[in-house]
Design an enzyme around this catalytic site. Structure first.
Site, PDB file in Angstrom:
ATOM      1  CD  GLN B 203       8.961 -21.629 -19.235  1.00  0.00           C
ATOM      2  OE1 GLN B 203       9.006 -20.850 -20.183  1.00  0.00           O
ATOM      3  NE2 GLN B 203       7.867 -22.364 -18.982  1.00  0.00           N
ATOM      4  CB  ALA B 244       7.340 -12.742 -21.622  1.00  0.00           C
ATOM      5  CG  HIS B 245       7.753 -17.807 -21.931  1.00  0.00           C
ATOM      6  ND1 HIS B 245       7.404 -18.930 -21.224  1.00  0.00           N
ATOM      7  CD2 HIS B 245       6.631 -17.088 -22.073  1.00  0.00           C
ATOM      8  CE1 HIS B 245       6.119 -18.885 -20.973  1.00  0.00           C
ATOM      9  NE2 HIS B 245       5.623 -17.786 -21.472  1.00  0.00           N
ATOM     10  CG  ASN B 246       8.957 -19.279 -26.422  1.00  0.00           C
ATOM     11  OD1 ASN B 246       8.555 -19.699 -25.328  1.00  0.00           O
ATOM     12  ND2 ASN B 246       9.839 -19.918 -27.131  1.00  0.00           N
TER      13      ASN B 246
END
Lengths: 346, 346, 346
Positions: B203, B244-246
């Protein structure tokens, strides 16, 4: 887990401790507890659930804690008593390696501020922090990396495992068990809106935990906005639970994992909330209420009993069809009523 | 919580600060804030919700913050203004004992790496860790046991409470409040499948928090897979939240406890997500959307308004019958349509 | 995130490493990875999802990882291969700044007890605690503030990020990644009731994590009551997940954020649970099951496939009407049946 515990005990001694009727060799010693199917010849086991009766004939256990109603099927030495599960609970603590550890005192790498009050036999782990004005009662254990904030007090016999955080001005009762990652006394979620954005409301209340409270790993109990958030005696809280500001939980209530309770809601005594249950804010839940897993409660409950919401899982293909129909449900109901009327008219 | 705060103020001073119309004795001093029902004679109280009007006649408060529309029923000295709740928010911060603490500087048991940039009046608690390349702005407070990762920056006036974790390469804006146990910048959940098992996707993005962000206890904001996870200005995040990511969250949006937002979803400005709401991944939620507690959103929302899913709680006995019928819902709907047709034909 | 990674590589080298067919200038070097729309002229990008085909014509990327089926639309230099997403995963780890860090050894402010076994090249961060009897394999990294309990073992190549807690008697396999705030081995939620209140059941089992397990931030995996809680090889667990005592998870299964699994449930291999899914206790879920987000599973599943529950979000106005009807659903179904009968009779 490898067994590091050297504790052992004769069956006669265990029977005496439990007030059980021993049938078999009282001199035999046991050094562990295990399920009926896993037990070896040095283990004690128990039958607490009829579903496990099938494992009874073949168990290798040295002895079994069992209700008199089931003794006919028990091939092993047995300790007969009315509540084998409760007896298992009592004995489990004898076999706990943590219980046998000597007290380690204040670790040289702990940070204990001036103006802290320490009881007898207190243990504070490495890199733990006790802030000014805090009080730790007799036999308190604060695990490594845990923080007890200014002016908080931890009752006698309580254990904070590693990396627990207790904010300032929190009161924890006697014999509490706080698991790693739990946070007691962080700010409640309070903001006023001015039409453009948010203004923080300082959370001026505290948190009060009664005696014999357990809080699971990574759970949050927020401090009150003005008054305190209050958790009663013998309340058991599992992991990943969120308790918002000014919630009150009655004595002997149990909250399973992932429960969330919104602000100012009052939960009665002897309640049980299943995993993932959500309670909206400003509700009152009476004593003796059970809510099944993942239910959402948006209204107060005034009658003891079991409550549920949601839908059970089915194949995704079937679910897609039904979930679409759910959006038409009011329309379907109206069409049904029209049809009933026209049927009556003809 | 026991009061440790010696702050007090005259009503005339408070009225001037708030631009309120004072009716009563301006010399009188108050030293605390309390609800109408709990207030004593040295406390200031407020009426912000019609539901609490019933407590107004009997309040013992020294004075009440109140909207001009409700003054007829107010027995106490009063400060009249348009938004009593906002005024309460402003005053709450005056009465906060944390706000009055002196700055403690760098604790001797903190670990501050070489190559760290520190602003003025920075405080770093015992056993906190500031890794190489990190920057802490003026008036930043890092609580005991907190970790600020390499090359991260914390904006001026921000406070990390105890046991907060900020990974490497994270940017936190000004005046942030990060509560204990929250984690900013852990890896997003990214894996590629080769038909047999999982391969980790490093990541490589970061996390950027705007100004005036608050993050509750035990909440997670994951770092981006390639680009960053972005949280706007004045975003308020409660406890036990997973981002969560992004994900991108627009300015002034508020997320209640236990919300989960899956990867790459974009939430607009001025949104409010209720407790336990779940947003699927790769959605776009427009500005001004409210979602009620424990709803699941699996499609983008393009129109401001209030959205919901799920079913409310009922007795378990009734629920069991209805939940079974939910699995037959599509079938029921088809039968209804057939019946309508046959009824029309006859 | 600002780029601190100086790694760069020629396209020819990357093609050789991946076994890809290079079409374009192999001497060109790339120093980063980015999405098609964000990539600059020094970045490598990839096309792994048809939804992003629209960004392909205008990408500024130096080169694109792409399936041969899509090369017609690719303006840039390309590396053709069958699974571009898997190739991206492999390359992502090359560009990870964490991977390039030198090993820092045992920090002088770490607390490593006597009787700890340390492998080669072990790193222990500031204020981390390794208790007596613990074993850390080769190349293990324990982040700042993390705690490894007595007699636990951490397999070779594993990384505990900052502020992780591993209780006593836990076994972690090789190459694990444990994110900040996660807690492995806290007590399961076990109490016996005596009719008046709760009696704690000491949790005598442990936790065993297989190889290549990842656990997200603030997740909990509880220790077993008697036997162990067992997590298989290559199991990937996201943030805010709760795994109760004596759960078993099969190899290669993935659990998204906020999943909760109650005690003694067995989940098969190659399963995928969506965000917020809840599994009741004592269930068996077979291999190859997928459950969509926020579904509740209260019965065992014996057939691979996709399962769901719940209802999708709609406007609150529509939802209110339908949710009321849900409480009447059994009644509606009975009325429909009656109408069908009377229609048949006439």
């Amino acid at each position: 887990m490898k067994k590091t515990n050297a504790f052992s005990c004769s069956l006669a001694e265990l029977a005496a401790r439990l007030g059980a009727t021993l049938v078999g060799d009282g001199e035999r010693r046991v050094s562990g507890l295990a399920t009926l199917s896993d037990a070896g010849p040095e283990d004690l086991s128990f039958l607490a659930n009829r579903a496990y009766l099938k494992y009874l004939p073949d168990t290798r256990a040295a002895a079994v804690l069992i209700h008199p109603a089931h003794v006919a099927e028990c091939p092993a030495t047995r300790l007969e008593l009315d509540n084998p599960y409760l007896a298992y609970a009592e004995l489990s603590r004898l076999f706990d390696p943590l219980a046998a550890r000597p007290v380690a005192g204040i670790h040289p790498a702990a940070s204990v501020a001036d103006g802290v009050t320490l009881g007898q036999r207190v243990e504070v782990g490495a890199h733990a922090v006790i802030e000014s004005g805090a009080e730790l009662g007799d036999d308190v254990i604060v695990g490594p990396g845990s923080v007890v904030g200014a002016d908080s007090s931890i009752g006698a016999g309580s254990r904070l495992h590693a990396n627990v955080t207790v904010y300032h001005g929190v009161i924890v009762g006697k014999r509490a068990i706080l698991h790693s990652g739990c946070v007691i006394g962080a700010d409640g979620f309070g903001f006023a809106h001015d039409g453009a954005g948010w203004h923080k409301i300082a959370q001026l209340g505290g948190v009060v935990l009664g005696d014999d409270v357990e809080v699971g790993s990574c759970s949050s109990i927020d401090r009150g906005a003005l008054g305190d958030t209050v958790i009663g005696d013998d309340v058991k809280i599992d992991s990943q639970v969120q308790i918002a500001h000014n919630v009150c939980i009655g004595d002997h209530t149990a909250l399973a994992g992932c429960v969330g309770i919104a602000g100012s809601t009052k939960v009665g005594r002897h309640c049980m909330l299943g995993g993932g249950v959500g309670l909206a804010g400003h509700l009152t839940i009476c004593d003796g209420v059970q809510v099944t897993g993942m239910s959402l409660v948006t209204n107060s409950i005034t009658k003891p009993g079991v409550y549920s919401s949601g839908t059970g899982a089915m194949s995704n293909a079937l679910w897609r069809k039904n979930a679409v129909r759910f959006k038409q449900l009011d329309d379907l109901a109206k069409r049904l009523t029209r049809l009933e009327r026209s049927s009556r008219d003809t």
